[in-house]
Design a protein around this motif. Sequence first.
Motif, PDB file in Angstrom:
ATOM      1  N   SER A 143     -70.708 -24.373 -45.566  1.00  0.00           N
ATOM      2  CA  SER A 143     -71.891 -24.241 -46.420  1.00  0.00           C
ATOM      3  C   SER A 143     -71.724 -23.248 -47.571  1.00  0.00           C
ATOM      4  O   SER A 143     -72.663 -23.031 -48.330  1.00  0.00           O
ATOM      5  CB  SER A 143     -73.103 -23.840 -45.569  1.00  0.00           C
ATOM      6  OG  SER A 143     -72.863 -22.604 -44.933  1.00  0.00           O
ATOM      7  N   ILE A 144     -70.539 -22.653 -47.696  1.00  0.00           N
ATOM      8  CA  ILE A 144     -70.329 -21.699 -48.793  1.00  0.00           C
ATOM      9  C   ILE A 144     -69.190 -22.176 -49.686  1.00  0.00           C
ATOM     10  O   ILE A 144     -68.297 -22.895 -49.232  1.00  0.00           O
ATOM     11  CB  ILE A 144     -70.013 -20.274 -48.257  1.00  0.00           C
ATOM     12  CG1 ILE A 144     -68.755 -20.274 -47.388  1.00  0.00           C
ATOM     13  CG2 ILE A 144     -71.187 -19.691 -47.498  1.00  0.00           C
ATOM     14  CD1 ILE A 144     -68.279 -18.904 -46.963  1.00  0.00           C
ATOM     15  N   PRO A 145     -69.214 -21.803 -50.969  1.00  0.00           N
ATOM     16  CA  PRO A 145     -68.113 -22.195 -51.863  1.00  0.00           C
ATOM     17  C   PRO A 145     -66.812 -21.509 -51.445  1.00  0.00           C
ATOM     18  O   PRO A 145     -66.821 -20.378 -50.956  1.00  0.00           O
ATOM     19  CB  PRO A 145     -68.553 -21.704 -53.240  1.00  0.00           C
ATOM     20  CG  PRO A 145     -69.902 -21.126 -53.091  1.00  0.00           C
ATOM     21  CD  PRO A 145     -70.250 -21.054 -51.641  1.00  0.00           C
ATOM     22  N   ASN A 146     -65.712 -22.208 -51.638  1.00  0.00           N
ATOM     23  CA  ASN A 146     -64.411 -21.668 -51.267  1.00  0.00           C
ATOM     24  C   ASN A 146     -63.768 -20.934 -52.440  1.00  0.00           C
ATOM     25  O   ASN A 146     -63.873 -21.362 -53.580  1.00  0.00           O
ATOM     26  CB  ASN A 146     -63.480 -22.791 -50.805  1.00  0.00           C
ATOM     27  CG  ASN A 146     -62.157 -22.258 -50.324  1.00  0.00           C
ATOM     28  OD1 ASN A 146     -62.114 -21.294 -49.579  1.00  0.00           O
ATOM     29  ND2 ASN A 146     -61.076 -22.876 -50.751  1.00  0.00           N
ATOM     30  N   GLU A 147     -63.102 -19.844 -52.136  1.00  0.00           N
ATOM     31  CA  GLU A 147     -62.357 -19.081 -53.139  1.00  0.00           C
ATOM     32  C   GLU A 147     -60.875 -19.218 -52.816  1.00  0.00           C
ATOM     33  O   GLU A 147     -60.429 -18.808 -51.744  1.00  0.00           O
ATOM     34  CB  GLU A 147     -62.768 -17.611 -53.084  1.00  0.00           C
ATOM     35  CG  GLU A 147     -62.025 -16.729 -54.049  1.00  0.00           C
ATOM     36  CD  GLU A 147     -62.396 -15.268 -53.886  1.00  0.00           C
ATOM     37  OE1 GLU A 147     -61.525 -14.427 -54.137  1.00  0.00           O
ATOM     38  OE2 GLU A 147     -63.544 -14.972 -53.496  1.00  0.00           O
ATOM     39  N   LEU A 148     -60.122 -19.818 -53.747  1.00  0.00           N
ATOM     40  CA  LEU A 148     -58.694 -20.016 -53.529  1.00  0.00           C
ATOM     41  C   LEU A 148     -57.958 -18.681 -53.594  1.00  0.00           C
ATOM     42  O   LEU A 148     -58.087 -17.944 -54.560  1.00  0.00           O
ATOM     43  CB  LEU A 148     -58.108 -20.966 -54.585  1.00  0.00           C
ATOM     44  CG  LEU A 148     -56.604 -21.196 -54.519  1.00  0.00           C
ATOM     45  CD1 LEU A 148     -56.236 -21.952 -53.250  1.00  0.00           C
ATOM     46  CD2 LEU A 148     -56.118 -21.941 -55.745  1.00  0.00           C
ATOM     47  N   LEU A 149     -57.220 -18.391 -52.550  1.00  0.00           N
ATOM     48  CA  LEU A 149     -56.333 -17.231 -52.539  1.00  0.00           C
ATOM     49  C   LEU A 149     -54.907 -17.752 -52.578  1.00  0.00           C
ATOM     50  O   LEU A 149     -54.558 -18.660 -51.829  1.00  0.00           O
ATOM     51  CB  LEU A 149     -56.525 -16.401 -51.266  1.00  0.00           C
ATOM     52  CG  LEU A 149     -57.840 -15.665 -51.097  1.00  0.00           C
ATOM     53  CD1 LEU A 149     -57.846 -14.910 -49.771  1.00  0.00           C
ATOM     54  CD2 LEU A 149     -58.088 -14.694 -52.233  1.00  0.00           C
ATOM     55  N   VAL A 150     -54.106 -17.189 -53.461  1.00  0.00           N
ATOM     56  CA  VAL A 150     -52.716 -17.617 -53.566  1.00  0.00           C
ATOM     57  C   VAL A 150     -51.844 -16.608 -52.832  1.00  0.00           C
ATOM     58  O   VAL A 150     -51.861 -15.420 -53.141  1.00  0.00           O
ATOM     59  CB  VAL A 150     -52.291 -17.745 -55.048  1.00  0.00           C
ATOM     60  CG1 VAL A 150     -50.828 -18.153 -55.141  1.00  0.00           C
ATOM     61  CG2 VAL A 150     -53.175 -18.753 -55.772  1.00  0.00           C
ATOM     62  N   PHE A 151     -51.106 -17.094 -51.864  1.00  0.00           N
ATOM     63  CA  PHE A 151     -50.215 -16.239 -51.088  1.00  0.00           C
ATOM     64  C   PHE A 151     -49.062 -15.758 -51.962  1.00  0.00           C
ATOM     65  O   PHE A 151     -48.559 -16.496 -52.810  1.00  0.00           O
ATOM     66  CB  PHE A 151     -49.654 -17.005 -49.883  1.00  0.00           C
ATOM     67  CG  PHE A 151     -50.704 -17.488 -48.936  1.00  0.00           C
ATOM     68  CD1 PHE A 151     -51.263 -16.629 -48.012  1.00  0.00           C
ATOM     69  CD2 PHE A 151     -51.137 -18.794 -48.967  1.00  0.00           C
ATOM     70  CE1 PHE A 151     -52.242 -17.062 -47.129  1.00  0.00           C
ATOM     71  CE2 PHE A 151     -52.112 -19.247 -48.092  1.00  0.00           C
ATOM     72  CZ  PHE A 151     -52.662 -18.383 -47.172  1.00  0.00           C
ATOM     73  N   LYS A 152     -48.620 -14.536 -51.737  1.00  0.00           N
ATOM     74  CA  LYS A 152     -47.491 -13.988 -52.496  1.00  0.00           C
ATOM     75  C   LYS A 152     -46.188 -14.666 -52.105  1.00  0.00           C
ATOM     76  O   LYS A 152     -45.338 -14.930 -52.941  1.00  0.00           O
ATOM     77  CB  LYS A 152     -47.393 -12.478 -52.283  1.00  0.00           C
ATOM     78  CG  LYS A 152     -48.529 -11.712 -52.912  1.00  0.00           C
ATOM     79  CD  LYS A 152     -48.411 -10.219 -52.656  1.00  0.00           C
ATOM     80  CE  LYS A 152     -49.634  -9.521 -53.242  1.00  0.00           C
ATOM     81  NZ  LYS A 152     -49.664  -8.106 -52.909  1.00  0.00           N
ATOM     82  N   SER A 153     -46.044 -14.958 -50.846  1.00  0.00           N
ATOM     83  CA  SER A 153     -44.820 -15.562 -50.334  1.00  0.00           C
ATOM     84  C   SER A 153     -44.783 -17.061 -50.663  1.00  0.00           C
ATOM     85  O   SER A 153     -45.721 -17.795 -50.370  1.00  0.00           O
ATOM     86  CB  SER A 153     -44.766 -15.375 -48.814  1.00  0.00           C
ATOM     87  OG  SER A 153     -43.921 -16.300 -48.204  1.00  0.00           O
ATOM     88  N   GLU A 154     -43.684 -17.497 -51.268  1.00  0.00           N
ATOM     89  CA  GLU A 154     -43.544 -18.928 -51.560  1.00  0.00           C
ATOM     90  C   GLU A 154     -43.537 -19.733 -50.268  1.00  0.00           C
ATOM     91  O   GLU A 154     -44.100 -20.823 -50.207  1.00  0.00           O
ATOM     92  CB  GLU A 154     -42.282 -19.210 -52.368  1.00  0.00           C
ATOM     93  CG  GLU A 154     -42.170 -20.679 -52.744  1.00  0.00           C
ATOM     94  CD  GLU A 154     -40.940 -21.029 -53.530  1.00  0.00           C
ATOM     95  OE1 GLU A 154     -41.041 -21.920 -54.392  1.00  0.00           O
ATOM     96  OE2 GLU A 154     -39.869 -20.430 -53.281  1.00  0.00           O
ATOM     97  N   PHE A 155     -42.919 -19.214 -49.233  1.00  0.00           N
ATOM     98  CA  PHE A 155     -42.902 -19.883 -47.938  1.00  0.00           C
ATOM     99  C   PHE A 155     -44.331 -20.178 -47.480  1.00  0.00           C
ATOM    100  O   PHE A 155     -44.644 -21.291 -47.052  1.00  0.00           O
ATOM    101  CB  PHE A 155     -42.170 -19.021 -46.904  1.00  0.00           C
ATOM    102  CG  PHE A 155     -42.210 -19.590 -45.513  1.00  0.00           C
ATOM    103  CD1 PHE A 155     -41.301 -20.554 -45.120  1.00  0.00           C
ATOM    104  CD2 PHE A 155     -43.170 -19.170 -44.602  1.00  0.00           C
ATOM    105  CE1 PHE A 155     -41.345 -21.091 -43.840  1.00  0.00           C
ATOM    106  CE2 PHE A 155     -43.215 -19.704 -43.319  1.00  0.00           C
ATOM    107  CZ  PHE A 155     -42.300 -20.659 -42.937  1.00  0.00           C
ATOM    108  N   LYS A 156     -45.218 -19.181 -47.569  1.00  0.00           N
ATOM    109  CA  LYS A 156     -46.611 -19.355 -47.134  1.00  0.00           C
ATOM    110  C   LYS A 156     -47.340 -20.367 -48.017  1.00  0.00           C
ATOM    111  O   LYS A 156     -48.169 -21.142 -47.542  1.00  0.00           O
ATOM    112  CB  LYS A 156     -47.359 -18.019 -47.142  1.00  0.00           C
ATOM    113  CG  LYS A 156     -46.931 -17.080 -46.052  1.00  0.00           C
ATOM    114  CD  LYS A 156     -47.387 -17.597 -44.714  1.00  0.00           C
ATOM    115  CE  LYS A 156     -47.010 -16.649 -43.609  1.00  0.00           C
ATOM    116  NZ  LYS A 156     -47.178 -17.262 -42.300  1.00  0.00           N
ATOM    117  N   ARG A 157     -47.044 -20.365 -49.330  1.00  0.00           N
ATOM    118  CA  ARG A 157     -47.689 -21.327 -50.231  1.00  0.00           C
ATOM    119  C   ARG A 157     -47.253 -22.751 -49.917  1.00  0.00           C
ATOM    120  O   ARG A 157     -48.066 -23.679 -49.908  1.00  0.00           O
ATOM    121  CB  ARG A 157     -47.388 -20.977 -51.691  1.00  0.00           C
ATOM    122  CG  ARG A 157     -48.133 -19.717 -52.132  1.00  0.00           C
ATOM    123  CD  ARG A 157     -47.887 -19.377 -53.583  1.00  0.00           C
ATOM    124  NE  ARG A 157     -46.626 -18.652 -53.671  1.00  0.00           N
ATOM    125  CZ  ARG A 157     -45.711 -18.822 -54.614  1.00  0.00           C
ATOM    126  NH1 ARG A 157     -45.901 -19.678 -55.583  1.00  0.00           N
ATOM    127  NH2 ARG A 157     -44.602 -18.120 -54.612  1.00  0.00           N
TER     128      ARG A 157
END
Length: 133
Positions: free
Chosen positions: A51-65
Amino acid sequence: MITYKEKLSLLGDMIELSKVDGQLHDREYEFIKMVAEELKVRAADFEELFSIPNELLVFKSEFKRIEHFYRLALLSHCDNHHHDREHEFMYQLGLKLGLNPFSIKRVLHEIEKSPTRMIEADLLFGIFKEQHN
């Protein structure tokens, strides 16, 4: 280890993707819920994400992305209905995550042609590694 806020963002991205086709399918909900449980996200926080808008967080690690992108790609196929809007969402999300556009397209193509809609980790990371050379 990712923070609790990053876990919520990951789940928010998954929820956003699952709603792209205008309908949240039961299999999509169950898949996201399973991920939330695996990440040890509180049930109340999980339900609030719908029910809430999402805020995209970009991971620092390329592996995690890459891992995040692949989880979303799996979700986009778990309901056995793959829509053009989901494909476009995945491509745009990959770009926002800072992933290589050619690698994004290739991964999506490999998933499409796989009978299980999954690809091996070596292939997944190899595709992104190719673009570094």
